[in-house]
Write an enzyme that holds these catalytic residues in place. Structure first.
Site, PDB file in Angstrom:
ATOM      1  N   ASP A   7       0.881  -1.171   0.000  1.00  0.00           N
ATOM      2  CA  ASP A   7       0.000   0.000   0.000  1.00  0.00           C
ATOM      3  C   ASP A   7       0.916   1.217   0.000  1.00  0.00           C
ATOM      4  OD1 ASP A   7      -2.298   1.637   0.232  1.00  0.00           O
ATOM      5  OD2 ASP A   7      -2.024   1.729   2.404  1.00  0.00           O
ATOM      6  N   GLU A  70      -1.241  -1.312  -4.819  1.00  0.00           N
ATOM      7  CA  GLU A  70      -2.518  -0.626  -5.008  1.00  0.00           C
ATOM      8  C   GLU A  70      -2.317   0.603  -5.888  1.00  0.00           C
ATOM      9  OE1 GLU A  70      -5.937  -0.407  -1.964  1.00  0.00           O
ATOM     10  OE2 GLU A  70      -4.769   1.423  -1.683  1.00  0.00           O
ATOM     11  N   ASP A 142      -2.131   0.947   7.360  1.00  0.00           N
ATOM     12  CA  ASP A 142      -1.426   0.803   6.073  1.00  0.00           C
ATOM     13  C   ASP A 142      -1.011  -0.649   5.840  1.00  0.00           C
ATOM     14  OD1 ASP A 142      -1.356   3.681   5.302  1.00  0.00           O
ATOM     15  OD2 ASP A 142      -0.201   3.830   7.153  1.00  0.00           O
TER      16      ASP A 142
END
Length: 172
Positions: A7, A70, A142
């Site tokens: 992420d 992502e 996260d």
């Protein structure tokens, strides 16, 4: 198969590693790479270097077979979006340096795969990650998002494998 989910973030870059054996997912590790302490807002190059070094160490230690990142969402602040994109570049570069293929997923695709709804809240994602990976101790939001990316990639890899097997059976 060992999957690394990332992420991306400039201040906090979440990562999560899972093992996949058939339909079974097992938590291996997770954490957050932070920009080096004391670095000013204007020292972007040093912050990116710090993230690169930390993520490189994650890959050295956990030796994943594949990775997934992502996609960046675009927000109202173009400068912040650009900086996030540069951190995402590090997230794509480091696994590529290790010779890994890197999947990329939109946030809504990750949420839909893990939660079942494309516009799920962060708490729902965190909850479902914990259901998919019983006993996991998540390092923070996260890291939970990164584990969700890894779970998403594992499901997509399994689907692609089943498709390839079906095509081989149909041809041969």
């Amino acid at each position: 198969m060992r999957v690394l989910g990332i992420d991306p973030g400039l201040r906090n870059l979440g990562w999560g590693v899972i093992d996949v054996a058939g339909a079974r997912l097992t938590h291996v590790a997770n954490g957050i790479c932070h920009s080096a302490p004391g670095e000013g807002e204007g020292d972007l190059a040093q912050r990116l270097l710090s993230l690169h070094a930390q993520l490189t160490e994650v890959l050295r230690q956990w030796q994943p077979d594949t990775a997934a990142v992502e996609h960046t969402f675009v927000n109202k602040d173009a400068v912040a979006t650009l900086k996030l994109g540069q951190a995402r570049g590090i997230a794509l570069l480091v696994p590529a340096q290790f010779g890994l293929s890197v999947g990329e997923y939109a946030p809504n695709a990750v949420k839909k795969t893990v939660v079942g709804v494309g516009h799920a809240a962060k708490v729902q994602v965190d909850h479902m990650v914990r259901l998919h990976l019983p006993g996991v101790k998540v390092a923070g939001p996260d890291a939970a998002d990164a584990l969700a990316v890894a779970i998403c990639h594992a499901h997509h890899c399994q689907s692609a494998g089943r498709l390839q097997a079906a095509l081989k059976r149909a041809v041969g």
